[in-house]
Design an enzyme around this catalytic site. Sequence first.
Site, PDB file in Angstrom:
ATOM      1  CG  ASP A  46     -32.966  23.642   6.481  1.00 40.97           C
ATOM      2  OD1 ASP A  46     -33.064  23.190   5.190  1.00 40.97           O
ATOM      3  OD2 ASP A  46     -31.994  23.582   7.113  1.00 40.97           O
ATOM      4  CG  ASP A  90     -26.753  20.256   3.852  1.00 40.41           C
ATOM      5  OD1 ASP A  90     -27.636  21.027   3.119  1.00 40.41           O
ATOM      6  OD2 ASP A  90     -26.854  20.338   5.120  1.00 40.41           O
TER       7      ASP A  90
HETATM    8  C1  GLA Z   1     -29.729  21.556   6.354  1.00 44.13           C
HETATM    9  C2  GLA Z   1     -29.430  23.021   5.655  1.00 44.13           C
HETATM   10  C3  GLA Z   1     -27.912  23.408   6.345  1.00 44.13           C
HETATM   11  C4  GLA Z   1     -28.039  23.802   7.628  1.00 44.13           C
HETATM   12  C5  GLA Z   1     -28.650  22.640   8.372  1.00 44.13           C
HETATM   13  C6  GLA Z   1     -28.948  22.998   9.995  1.00 44.13           C
HETATM   14  O1  GLA Z   1     -28.912  20.532   6.587  1.00 44.13           O
HETATM   15  O2  GLA Z   1     -28.933  22.576   4.486  1.00 44.13           O
HETATM   16  O3  GLA Z   1     -27.539  24.468   5.355  1.00 44.13           O
HETATM   17  O4  GLA Z   1     -29.016  24.801   7.920  1.00 44.13           O
HETATM   18  O5  GLA Z   1     -29.862  22.174   8.009  1.00 44.13           O
HETATM   19  O6  GLA Z   1     -29.680  22.003  10.715  1.00 44.13           O
END
Ligand code: GLA
Length: 394
Positions: free
Chosen positions: A152, A208
């Site tokens: 990430d 997301d």
């Molecule tokens: C980010 C990523 C998600 C997930 C969260 C976890 O938002 O894009 O897919 O992995 O972090 O905290």
Amino acid sequence: MRSVARLFFVMISLAMLPCVGNALDNGLARTPPMGWNSWNKFGCKDLNEKVVRATADAMASNGMKDAGYQFVILDDCWQTGRDASGNIVADVERFPSGMKALGDYIHSKGLKFGIYTDAGTMTCAKRPGSIGHEYLDAKQYANWGVDYLKEDWCNTLPGQNSEASYTLMRNALADSGRPIVFSICEWGSTKPWLWAGPIGNLWRATPDIQDCWDCKRSWGGGGVTLIMDLMSGIESYSGPGHWNDPDMLEVGNGGMNKEEYRTHFSMWAMWSAPLLAGNAVANMSADTKEILLNKEVIAIDQDALGQQASRVKKTGDLEVWSKQLADGGRAVALVNRGPATAQISASWTDIGYPEAVSASVHDLWTGKDSAAKKGGYSAEVPSHGVIMVRIKPQ
Ligand code: GLA
């Protein structure tokens, strides 16, 4: 003679690089990865060893493994700190058996083990990130039997460069002694399709996902229609070993109706996207199962050509998406984003065939075959629904 030696040195160095040309060449993810990821349903709070084991049990016995779902991926919150030597430490309360035992369990079910980290100082949920520990972490993952790593992009340092950071982890994984699929997750923020091909097996191309049809969040995240718009136009960057990733599936999480989830799943397959279920697979409804286990739709996702569908026609809310298949056929999705049932047509010329071609049409959701068609295909599509067909010239 010295220049011959230099040439030899350059050739050896090139041969040792983990990538060739503009696509990562680690031999992995030749078709889009399939599996399950904990985040969309279990988030930070509910992730633990029991959930992961129950998920692996379910996947091995409910038809998912047979349909191609392979990776069991722990997202954020499995980690708590580092020991005195800098080694990453798993949460002992949530994972009392430890990561190695969990990996062994997942492997004993014939599945693969995935894990999550972050390129900055902390993950998005404020657990330790990998910056400065890339080689140590990659070795640790390899010792645990990890087969897939998602990295990430939260809590990065001011000015931290995404391409350089992910290259470092790519090299650490290549050095770890274990084949590990590398999933880049910087949410499309630095247009990763332009640089990530030689670095990752997949990269998030979008913010997301939200479990909704067309909602949009102020910070950029959104539902299926937002992702459809973001995925249009970047199809040429995706292919075997290096995929655009529109984020994990929400099918079965309750925020959309059956029609919308069917469209969601169909579009991911049209794009040759990673298919990572994000629901409680140990406890699925019949409707959710019917969607996630549609083998003919999965076959479009996993088609060997690995082409990402293009939006070839858009008339207001009515869209036609098409992708070429390895057998010369086409997968076509007629999508209705509007509020009422509508007729949508795709002409053969829209999908790259001469008008005179005669082609068979197989509906991938009803299983019905139509008599050979000339000129094109047209169907009634319900609101927020899809008609997804496989077309083959005769
Ligand atoms: C980010 C990523 C998600 C997930 C969260 C976890 O938002 O894009 O897919 O992995 O972090 O905290």
